[in-house]
Design an enzyme around this catalytic site. Structure first.
Site, mmCIF file in Angstrom:
data_model
loop_
_atom_site.group_PDB
_atom_site.id
_atom_site.type_symbol
_atom_site.label_atom_id
_atom_site.label_comp_id
_atom_site.label_asym_id
_atom_site.label_seq_id
_atom_site.Cartn_x
_atom_site.Cartn_y
_atom_site.Cartn_z
ATOM 1 C CE1 TYR A 133 13.026 -17.447 14.287
ATOM 2 C CE2 TYR A 133 13.839 -16.394 12.639
ATOM 3 C CZ TYR A 133 14.447 -17.206 14.286
ATOM 4 O OH TYR A 133 15.245 -18.105 13.955
ATOM 5 C CE LYS A 161 12.964 -19.992 12.625
ATOM 6 N NZ LYS A 161 13.970 -20.650 13.577
ATOM 7 N N GLY A 185 10.906 -24.570 17.140
ATOM 8 C CA GLY A 185 12.830 -23.919 16.462
ATOM 9 C C GLY A 185 14.054 -24.919 16.580
HETATM 10 C C1 LIG Z 1 19.283 -19.523 16.343
HETATM 11 C C2 LIG Z 1 19.556 -20.189 15.698
HETATM 12 O O1 LIG Z 1 19.928 -21.277 14.594
HETATM 13 N N1 LIG Z 1 18.188 -21.586 15.599
HETATM 14 C C3 LIG Z 1 17.533 -22.638 15.056
HETATM 15 C C4 LIG Z 1 16.032 -22.488 15.083
HETATM 16 O O2 LIG Z 1 15.293 -21.759 14.932
HETATM 17 C C5 LIG Z 1 18.194 -23.320 16.049
HETATM 18 O O3 LIG Z 1 17.646 -24.898 14.924
HETATM 19 C C6 LIG Z 1 19.302 -23.741 16.176
HETATM 20 O O4 LIG Z 1 20.299 -23.925 15.594
HETATM 21 C C7 LIG Z 1 19.544 -25.228 16.749
HETATM 22 O O5 LIG Z 1 17.942 -25.615 17.764
HETATM 23 C C8 LIG Z 1 20.825 -25.272 17.366
HETATM 24 O O6 LIG Z 1 20.567 -25.034 18.864
HETATM 25 C C1 LIG Z 2 15.673 -21.635 12.341
HETATM 26 C C2 LIG Z 2 16.815 -20.162 12.378
HETATM 27 O O1 LIG Z 2 17.631 -21.786 12.481
HETATM 28 C C3 LIG Z 2 16.596 -19.815 11.332
HETATM 29 O O2 LIG Z 2 16.402 -18.594 11.674
HETATM 30 O O3 LIG Z 2 17.306 -20.148 10.752
#
Ligand SMILES: CC(=O)N[C@H](C=O)[C@@H](O)[C@H](O)[C@H](O)CO
Ligand SMILES: CC(=O)C(=O)O
Length: 288
Positions: A133, A161, A185
């Site tokens: 990740y 990811k 992601g």
């Molecule tokens: C920190 C976080 O939540 N990251 C998510 C996945 O990596 C994303 O799905 C984001 O939330 C999304 O793209 C909005 O910026």
């Molecule tokens: C993808 C992401 O939002 C997470 O690590 O939950």
């Protein structure tokens, strides 16, 4: 293991305890309404870094129990306490999770040897496959092409990811490691990543926008870019409204409007003001 995975939310009550019924409803909504291919459990979106080891285990158990074999399950076990990470890797392996994932170790400025050792330690006791990740904006850890390659030398590390707006690196990775799984992601960049042939995506907004995300991904895979762009546009209208109002809080309230008891976020995250609660409901009305 290809396809779209929701970064699963967890339902907490006002005291910050897990609301088991609410969590089960979130799982069902993702499978039955959004129809995603899998769930990514205890990631950022699951508020994983705010809860105890016991709570993490409880969430892994409840989700597996609710899902059975209906969709694929990835368990995020990464932790600054590598013993905890290894213990959780063992725990979810016993539960029958399809893969584990671990965030790069953060906070301290670990060098690459330390990062490598961290992953090898987590994998020592299990045969389960692992997805790295990588989320540099939150961890401060950026790895280059060669470093990903070195981690990929461990056969149990089957993918990444990739949560970064670096499409140059993404293209290089895709080209250099055609047999590894790459998951996009950032939901707002799903189309751009899909054009580069990622194997899937993992996202927080799929909790409420899974159907559109799937359309973007599927259309892009069949070369129907104009149509995919239209859906990415609506998706990004939605995502900007969500981000402006408070990411996880707003998604939870949007789920509540669908009869899903997604509950509250845990401290130190703050709850939505009255005004923002209303805003979240109006976003739901507009897009769901
Ligand atoms: C920190 C976080 O939540 N990251 C998510 C996945 O990596 C994303 O799905 C984001 O939330 C999304 O793209 C909005 O910026
Ligand atoms: C993808 C992401 O939002 C997470 O690590 O939950």
């Amino acid at each position: 293991m290809k396809g779209l995975y929701t970064a699963l939310m967890c339902s907490f009550d006002e005291q910050g305890n897990i609301n088991e019924q609410g969590l089960r409803e979130i799982v069902r909504y993702n499978i039955e309404v959004s129809e995603v291919d899998g769930l990514y459990v205890n990631g950022s979106t699951g508020e994983n870094f705010l809860i105890s080891t016991e709570q993490k285990k409880q969430i892994f158990e409840i989700v597996k129990d609710e899902v059975g074999d209906r969709v694929k399950l990835m368990a995020q076990v990464g932790s600054l306490n590598v013993d905890e990470a290894a213990e959780l890797a063992q725990f979810v392996t016993n539960l029958g999770y399809d893969a584990i994932s671990a965030v790069t170790p953060f906070y301290y400025k670990f060098d690459f040897e330390e990062i490598k050792d961290y992953y090898n330690t987590i994998l020592e006791g299990v045969d389960t496959k692992l997805i790295i990740y990588s989320i540099p904006a939150l961890t401060g850890v950026s790895m280059n092409l060669e470093q990903f390659g070195e981690l990929f030398e461990n056969e149990k590390i089957i993918g990444v990811k990739f949560t970064a707006p670096d499409f140059y690196l993404l293209e290089r990775l895709r080209h250099a490691y055609p047999d590894k799984l790459i998951y996009s992601g950032f939901d707002e960049m799903l189309l751009s990543a899909s054009v580069l042939n990622v194997d899937g995506a993992i996202g927080s907004t799929f909790n409420v926008n899974g159907k559109r995300a799937k359309q973007i991904f599927t259309l892009a895979q069949s070369g129907r870019i104009d149509e995919a762009r239209e859906i990415q546009k609506v998706t990004n209208d939605l995502i900007s409204e969500i981000l402006e109002n408070g990411l996880y809080q707003t998604i939870k309230e949007m789920l509540e409007t669908q009869g899903v008891h997604a509950g509250y976020v845990r401290k130190p995250m703050k709850r939505l003001s009255e005004e923002k609660l209303l805003k979240a409901r109006s976003i739901a009305e507009k897009y769901l």
